[in-house]
Design an enzyme around this catalytic site. Structure first.
Site, PDB file in Angstrom:
ATOM      1  N   LYS A 184       0.869  -1.184   0.000  1.00  0.00           N
ATOM      2  CA  LYS A 184       0.000   0.000   0.000  1.00  0.00           C
ATOM      3  C   LYS A 184       0.905   1.232   0.000  1.00  0.00           C
ATOM      4  CE  LYS A 184      -3.308   3.020   0.843  1.00  0.00           C
ATOM      5  NZ  LYS A 184      -2.440   4.222   0.884  1.00  0.00           N
ATOM      6  N   GLU A 260       9.442   1.601  11.127  1.00  0.00           N
ATOM      7  CA  GLU A 260      10.525   2.598  10.971  1.00  0.00           C
ATOM      8  C   GLU A 260       9.837   3.947  11.001  1.00  0.00           C
ATOM      9  OE1 GLU A 260      12.652   5.376  10.078  1.00  0.00           O
ATOM     10  OE2 GLU A 260      12.297   4.740   8.009  1.00  0.00           O
ATOM     11  N   CYS A 294      13.373  11.044   7.639  1.00  0.00           N
ATOM     12  CA  CYS A 294      13.296  10.730   9.064  1.00  0.00           C
ATOM     13  C   CYS A 294      14.666  10.758   9.734  1.00  0.00           C
ATOM     14  CB  CYS A 294      12.642   9.368   9.266  1.00  0.00           C
ATOM     15  SG  CYS A 294      13.416   8.046   8.308  1.00  0.00           S
ATOM     16  N   GLU A 393       9.240  16.256  15.398  1.00  0.00           N
ATOM     17  CA  GLU A 393       9.704  16.142  14.019  1.00  0.00           C
ATOM     18  C   GLU A 393       8.936  17.113  13.129  1.00  0.00           C
ATOM     19  OE1 GLU A 393      10.974  12.421  11.277  1.00  0.00           O
ATOM     20  OE2 GLU A 393       8.891  12.395  11.953  1.00  0.00           O
TER      21      GLU A 393
END
Length: 489
Positions: A184, A260, A294, A393
């Protein structure tokens, strides 16, 4: 972008390239121009159900999981086909991701495609069974064998920032291990996946159902994939908030979950560091793909005695930094992925200022770029360790600059985070830098500019940056179960 422009891209389900079951499509938008560049089949819940069923049958009813040599051949075919179709895929990456074309020579395309060869070599030479020798528990003489077997059906959910890299980092090891896959992809960047699906269907011997690609505009498709009891493992890369939802969904069936997730990685400059090297690394990190990574270093931690020097050099380095049209080979930074992300980044900058940060450079939308989801390279100075911009973040071209009072304090700042994904330490002394790096709780870390990235290097994080490792031997073995066999002898 030529392929897919003006026509929908199709789903890959049970070996067939098909439209959505209800005929629906959704638009694909170029973030550099804000224009619709084409449409993609918008999968339904029924399409996802069919894909999971196909993957289940392919795993349970065919020899895919046990025919190691055939799997290796298919992976080599896929690598060859992706290389042959490189121009089309590179164009799709630039058009829908908005990343600079220069990055397709590395992490956005060339490097992960090359990494498929490493995965094929690993699977070809892997010891699927290990003799543990003879022992006599309870007086029963037994030969013990450790056997590695594929985990089963894998649901792979991938983000939009480095789509080809992350797709291949999941499906390569999963297929090599003998799993079947339902992928997906992110709705912002579907073509990387659907083009790959077409190539796999038309130019490899992958059997029907082994690889299924279900693109769609609804995030509920990912939820269905995570919850379905026919799926044995979910491999997810994305935000920590979404990762929590994936973990909760998988918990119902106690399925294996690889995550992750996010990061807030720190670049630690020790007091003897070459400041030009420090700011060069910081500038490159925060502008690479507009900070949408990231593992990008978004906290710069400078020695207090050299703080003003570091901020001044960083601002000077970033002033005039080339950014804009991602099709320009001289550009190193393109737009953010969409208007929502651009506005989110700008809101973080405002929050930083409200909490006491000083905008040393940038801070807004560039005046010279009237179209596209751009934010200026931004330096926030005088940031406190507990400030929002130092802890959350941002996923944009924004760096928070903090001060430390020695090596111990620098390590304390680096570790004072809910994340632990990456980092860097810079010092004139390699030994000193390594000693500091060893104390930072993070899954990957660079010493004096060293690069950890590669197909053979495990990648992942501590704490809320994730669970498990991607790439390397450890990443391959995420997709395997361990069976211990004892034979009486």
């Amino acid at each position: 972008m030529t392929s897919g422009s003006g026509r929908e891209q199709l789903l890959l389900i049970d070996g067939e390239l098909v439209p959505a079951s209800d005929g629906g499509t959704f638009p694909n938008v170029d973030p550099a121009t804000e224009e619709v560049i084409g449409h993609t089949a918008d999968a339904t819940a029924a399409d996802m159900d069919r894909a999971i069923g196909a993957a289940r049958r392919a795993f349970d009813e065919t020899s895919w999981s046990t025919d190691h040599a055939f799997r290796v051949r298919c992976i080599r075919q896929l690598q060859e086909a992706l290389t042959k179709n490189a121009a089309e895929l590179r164009a799709a990456i630039v058009a829908e991701v908005g990343c600079p074309v220069a990055l397709t020579d590395g992490a956005q395309f060339a490097t992960p495609v090359g990494g498929l060869g490493w995965i094929a070599d690993l699977a070809e030479n892997y010891e699927w069974e290990t003799d543990l020798g003879v022992a006599s528990p309870y007086g029963i003489r037994s030969r013990r064998i450790q056997r590695r077997e594929p985990v089963g059906v894998v649901g792979a959910i991938t983000p939009w920032n480095f789509p080809v890299q992350i797709i291949l980092a999941k499906i390569g090891p999963a297929l090599a291990a003998g799993c079947t896959v339902v992928l997906k992809p992110a709705p912002d960047t579907p073509w990387n996946a659907t083009i790959l699906g077409r190539i796999a269907a038309e130019e490899t011997d992958l059997p029907p159902g082994v690889l299924n690609i279900v693109a769609g505009s609804s995030h509920e498709l990912g939820q269905r994939l995570s919850e379905d009891p026919r799926v044995d493992m979910v491999s997810f890369t994305g935000s920590t908030d979404t990762g929590r939802k994936v973990m909760r969904a998988g918990a119902e069936n106690i399925k294996k979950v690889f995550l992750e997730l996010g990061g807030k990685s720190a670049l630690l400059a020790l007091d003897d560091a070459n400041m030009n090297a420090v700011v060069g690394n910081a500038a490159f990190q925060i502008t690479t793909h507009a900070g949408q990574g990231c593992a990008i270093l978004t906290r710069l931690v400078l020695p207090r005695s050299r703080y003003d020097e570091g901020v001044e050099k960083l601002v000077k380095t970033l002033t005039g930094w080339p950014y804009g049209d991602p099709t320009d080979p001289g550009v190193l930074m393109g737009p953010l992925i969409n208007a929502r992300q651009r506005d989110r980044v700008l809101a973080y900058i405002d929050k930083g200022v409200a909490e006491g940060a000083r905008v040393a450079l940038g801070g807004g939308r560039p005046e010279h770029l009237t179209r596209g989801y751009y934010v200026e390279p931004t330096v926030l100075a005088d940031v406190a360790p507990d400030a929002t911009v130092a802890r959350e973040e941002i996923f944009g071209p924004v760096i928070a600059v903090l001060a430390h009072d020695g090596d111990d304090h620098a390590v304390e700042i680096a570790n004072d985070s809910p994340y632990g994904l990456s980092g860097m330490v810079v010092s004139a002394s390699q030994e000193r830098a390594r000693a500091v790096a060893n104390r930072v709780r993070t899954g990957t870390i660079s010493v004096n500019g060293g690069l950890f990235y590669g197909a053979d290097a495990p990648f992942g994080g501590y704490k809320q940056s994730g669970v498990g490792r991607e790439s390397g031997l450890a990443g391959f073995e995420e997709y395997l179960e361990i069976k211990t066999i004892a034979e009486a002898c």
